[in-house]
Scaffold this motif. Structure first.
Motif, PDB file in Angstrom:
ATOM      1  N   THR A   1     -25.207  77.342  -4.006  1.00 31.10           N
ATOM      2  CA  THR A   1     -25.500  77.532  -2.578  1.00 31.10           C
ATOM      3  C   THR A   1     -26.982  77.384  -2.275  1.00 31.10           C
ATOM      4  N   LEU A   2     -27.818  77.276  -3.315  1.00 28.75           N
ATOM      5  CA  LEU A   2     -29.258  77.077  -3.094  1.00 28.75           C
ATOM      6  C   LEU A   2     -29.512  75.680  -2.545  1.00 28.75           C
ATOM      7  N   THR A   3     -30.616  75.558  -1.818  1.00 32.03           N
ATOM      8  CA  THR A   3     -31.056  74.225  -1.419  1.00 32.03           C
ATOM      9  C   THR A   3     -31.890  73.628  -2.541  1.00 32.03           C
ATOM     10  N   VAL A   4     -32.103  72.333  -2.480  1.00 32.76           N
ATOM     11  CA  VAL A   4     -32.912  71.667  -3.493  1.00 32.76           C
ATOM     12  C   VAL A   4     -34.324  72.250  -3.513  1.00 32.76           C
ATOM     13  N   GLY A   5     -34.864  72.512  -2.325  1.00 30.30           N
ATOM     14  CA  GLY A   5     -36.214  73.072  -2.251  1.00 30.30           C
ATOM     15  C   GLY A   5     -36.292  74.431  -2.906  1.00 30.30           C
ATOM     16  N   GLU A   6     -35.317  75.322  -2.636  1.00 30.67           N
ATOM     17  CA  GLU A   6     -35.300  76.649  -3.259  1.00 30.67           C
ATOM     18  C   GLU A   6     -35.189  76.537  -4.777  1.00 30.67           C
ATOM     19  N   PHE A   7     -34.397  75.599  -5.228  1.00 32.09           N
ATOM     20  CA  PHE A   7     -34.244  75.406  -6.678  1.00 32.09           C
ATOM     21  C   PHE A   7     -35.567  74.978  -7.315  1.00 32.09           C
TER      22      PHE A   7
ATOM     23  N   SER B   1     -34.789  63.386  -7.752  1.00 32.47           N
ATOM     24  CA  SER B   1     -35.969  62.519  -7.664  1.00 32.47           C
ATOM     25  C   SER B   1     -35.788  61.400  -6.639  1.00 32.47           C
ATOM     26  N   LYS B   2     -34.550  61.004  -6.383  1.00 35.31           N
ATOM     27  CA  LYS B   2     -34.276  59.945  -5.408  1.00 35.31           C
ATOM     28  C   LYS B   2     -34.094  60.489  -3.996  1.00 35.31           C
ATOM     29  N   LEU B   3     -34.055  61.806  -3.859  1.00 36.18           N
ATOM     30  CA  LEU B   3     -33.833  62.420  -2.552  1.00 36.18           C
ATOM     31  C   LEU B   3     -35.154  62.517  -1.784  1.00 36.18           C
ATOM     32  N   PRO B   4     -35.219  62.058  -0.547  1.00 36.99           N
ATOM     33  CA  PRO B   4     -36.475  62.176   0.240  1.00 36.99           C
ATOM     34  C   PRO B   4     -36.904  63.647   0.353  1.00 36.99           C
ATOM     35  N   ARG B   5     -38.222  63.876   0.330  1.00 37.26           N
ATOM     36  CA  ARG B   5     -38.749  65.243   0.343  1.00 37.26           C
ATOM     37  C   ARG B   5     -38.371  65.991   1.622  1.00 37.26           C
TER      38      ARG B   5
ATOM     39  N   TRP C   1     -35.183  68.079   1.246  1.00 41.02           N
ATOM     40  CA  TRP C   1     -35.058  69.087   0.187  1.00 41.02           C
ATOM     41  C   TRP C   1     -34.587  70.441   0.729  1.00 41.02           C
ATOM     42  N   GLU C   2     -35.065  70.819   1.909  1.00 42.14           N
ATOM     43  CA  GLU C   2     -34.753  72.155   2.431  1.00 42.14           C
ATOM     44  C   GLU C   2     -33.378  72.226   3.098  1.00 42.14           C
ATOM     45  N   THR C   3     -32.750  71.099   3.312  1.00 42.98           N
ATOM     46  CA  THR C   3     -31.443  71.109   3.983  1.00 42.98           C
ATOM     47  C   THR C   3     -30.303  70.643   3.079  1.00 42.98           C
ATOM     48  N   THR C   4     -30.653  70.117   1.924  1.00 44.85           N
ATOM     49  CA  THR C   4     -29.623  69.614   0.996  1.00 44.85           C
ATOM     50  C   THR C   4     -29.266  70.681  -0.036  1.00 44.85           C
ATOM     51  N   LEU C   5     -27.991  71.009  -0.127  1.00 46.53           N
ATOM     52  CA  LEU C   5     -27.530  71.995  -1.116  1.00 46.53           C
ATOM     53  C   LEU C   5     -27.390  71.350  -2.501  1.00 46.53           C
ATOM     54  N   LEU C   6     -27.472  72.198  -3.508  1.00 45.72           N
ATOM     55  CA  LEU C   6     -27.360  71.689  -4.880  1.00 45.72           C
ATOM     56  C   LEU C   6     -26.007  71.034  -5.151  1.00 45.72           C
ATOM     57  N   THR C   7     -24.987  71.450  -4.380  1.00 42.62           N
ATOM     58  CA  THR C   7     -23.662  70.842  -4.581  1.00 42.62           C
ATOM     59  C   THR C   7     -23.689  69.335  -4.365  1.00 42.62           C
ATOM     60  N   ASN C   8     -24.692  68.849  -3.641  1.00 44.57           N
ATOM     61  CA  ASN C   8     -24.795  67.416  -3.374  1.00 44.57           C
ATOM     62  C   ASN C   8     -25.568  66.658  -4.453  1.00 44.57           C
ATOM     63  N   VAL C   9     -26.172  67.386  -5.379  1.00 43.75           N
ATOM     64  CA  VAL C   9     -26.975  66.713  -6.408  1.00 43.75           C
ATOM     65  C   VAL C   9     -26.536  67.150  -7.817  1.00 43.75           C
TER      66      VAL C   9
END
Length: 533
Positions: free
Chosen positions: A424-430, A461-465, A468-476
């Protein structure tokens, strides 16, 4: 027929239960299998006797046993690398000296020339599986001297099997002409070359075709098992014992790729160790009786000494003469008895070369050695001198890793400090809270702790910066990841790591799928190479 099914079911259930008990007592499971036959046979409860149907099951069992020995225990490149060293000379003397003594003994008992050679060869075969288990239980398998003993027994088992295959054929055809007898080793070599070409050239292509075009469940295993039986049949037609045909098939297929090797081993182990091999050894137990107590005292004593002390003394003397590090430990290791020699002695009985009394005495002697062997080995290691790690490198063989790791469970070595994060974390939080440059792999779990996948740093690394704050880890996360269970052996875990080309794999609960720990390549390598204490 209906009663036969009942008795066979009772034999299988008893064998598996006693095999479990002996395993928990740090003894090989084959001890429990044989004791099951002794218990149900004429010597104790007299519930079950040998029947034609049981003999057929035993034939399948010995075929699968020898196939797996050739496929998993005999490593020809490793054997040839050791043969250039003094260890091979020590093994040769350890085999030849007691062989000559045994030959003299059996000719004195009245055995014909080739019969005496066949029985003497079988008596002098050691068990790689038994010595590996004993060394592992004592914590000495990764000790340099343990590796040396392991490699010596591997050589002895291989040499003994090849010579036994020739001697048994000569004993069966003792009335043949000298030309026909000389043709036997040539026939074995030709058969091995033919099967090797089949294994290297034909089988991989056939396997690829089957995977590409055929979708029937377990068709690969079915075709392999059918081909094995067909080749064994052809071996019997050519005059070879079916068990040795299966051994040569296993040796020929052993160099296949890791992926194919793992698939074959996994399928064969289920049917072999689940049913047929336990039935085979339980059948040997059914053949046991107390008729050996009527043997002359000198005959019985001489036979027991041949199986035990003669081999110990000859091996220790050879190790001392060649200035190996620990002659007593080396001699004790050569005493290991187990599945292969027990199976061959039973074959000699069915071929009417060995009488029932000697077979029963041999079964009694082998079971006694199996029980006493760990204690004997422990005593021989007690005053072991310190060795340098380099000394062990001469003795290391690739098959060592397979046997050593197959006896360790994943739960015994997994690390529990797992780097897992909530999906449930976002990429940025991770990245801010969990990313550690010392870790190469992260696992994502749901709110209940169930493992969902592996966090893909490549996808991040391919995800635009700005996402990061809106994309959940489930997507990566990668959902097609390799996982193992606590009771899987470490060899199968190693195969999965290599085939998946991953630095580590998660160990998960088989019911809840919660992550329990991880196993990495580094930890497996560290297990295999340990500096002596």
């Amino acid at each position: 027929m209906i009663e036969e099914l009942l008795y066979l079911a009772l034999l299988i259930i008893t064998a598996k239960l006693l095999g479990e008990i002996t395993s928990r007592l740090k003894q090989p499971s084959l001890l429990g299998y044989v004791l099951a036959g002794v218990l149900l046979g004429p010597s104790v409860l007299a519930v079950y006797n040998m029947t034609e149907n049981l003999k057929f099951f035993m034939e399948i069992g010995i075929i699968l046993l020898f196939f797996l020995v050739g496929f998993e225990e005999i490593d020809l490149p490793g054997l040839f690398s050791v043969m250039r060293r003094k260890l091979f000379l020590a093994v040769v003397f350890s085999f030849v000296a007691p062989l000559l003594i045994a030959y003299s003994f059996f000719t004195w008992l009245g055995f014909q020339h080739y019969q005496a050679l066949a029985v003497s060869t079988v008596v002098n075969i050691s068990s790689l599986g038994v010595v590996a288990k004993a060394l592992l239980d004592l914590g000495r398998l990764r000790h340099p001297m343990g590796l040396e003993i392991f490699s010596a027994v591997a050589i002895l088992e291989f040499v003994g099997l090849i010579i036994a295959s020739i001697m048994i054929q000569m004993a069966v055809h003792a009335d043949a002409s000298p030309w026909e007898l000389a043709w036997i080793p040539v026939k074995i070599a030709v058969f091995f070359v033919a099967v090797s070409l089949l294994g290297v050239k034909v089988f991989p292509a056939l396997l690829r075709m089957v995977r590409r075009h055929l979708k029937v469940r377990e068709i690969t295993f079915g075709l392999l098992f059918g081909l094995l039986l067909l080749i064994v049949y052809l071996a019997e037609l050519s005059g070879l014992h079916g068990a040795f045909g299966a051994l040569l098939v296993g040796m020929a297929l052993a160099p296949l790729s890791k992926e194919v090797h793992y698939e074959i081993a996994a399928r064969m182990h289920g049917i072999a160790h689940g049913v047929f091999i336990p039935v085979f050894f339980a059948g040997i137990g059914l053949l046991f009786d107390l008729s050996f107590i009527h043997l002359p005292a000198l005959t019985a004593a001489g036979f027991i000494l041949l199986v035990s002390l003669v081999r110990f003394c000859c091996a220790s003397a050879s190790a001392k003469a060649l200035k190996l590090t620990a002659p007593l430990a080396f001699g004790a290791g050569m005493m290991a008895k187990g599945a292969v020699d027990l199976a061959l002695m039973t074959s000699l009985y069915h071929l009417k070369i060995v009488p029932k009394e000697l077979l029963s005495l041999y079964i009694f002697s082998v079971l006694s050695i199996i029980v006493a062997f760990p204690a004997i080995l422990k005593i021989s290691f007690r005053k072991l001198p310190p060795l340098e790690t380099e000394d062990a490198r001469e003795a290391v063989m690739p098959v060592y890793a397979r046997i050593a790791l197959s006896r360790i469970k994943a739960r015994e070595v997994m690390r529990t400090d797992v780097a897992y994060v909530s999906s449930t974390l976002t990429v940025g939080e991770f990245l801010r809270s969990h990313l550690d440059v010392t870790r190469r792999i992260y696992f994502a779990v749901d709110p209940y702790g169930k493992l969902l996948g592996v966090v893909s740093l490549k996808k991040i690394s391919k995800l635009p910066r700005d996402l990061w704050e809106t994309t959940l880890l489930t997507n990566v996360i990668k959902e097609d990841f390799v996982k193992v269970y606590p009771d899987e052996d470490l060899y199968s875990v190693t195969e999965k790591i290599v085939l998946a080309d991953t630095p580590a794999v998660p160990v998960v609960d088989p019911v809840s799928e919660k992550i329990l720990g991880t196993i990495s390549r580094y930890e497996i390598v560290r297990l295999l190479v340990r500096k002596p204490s």
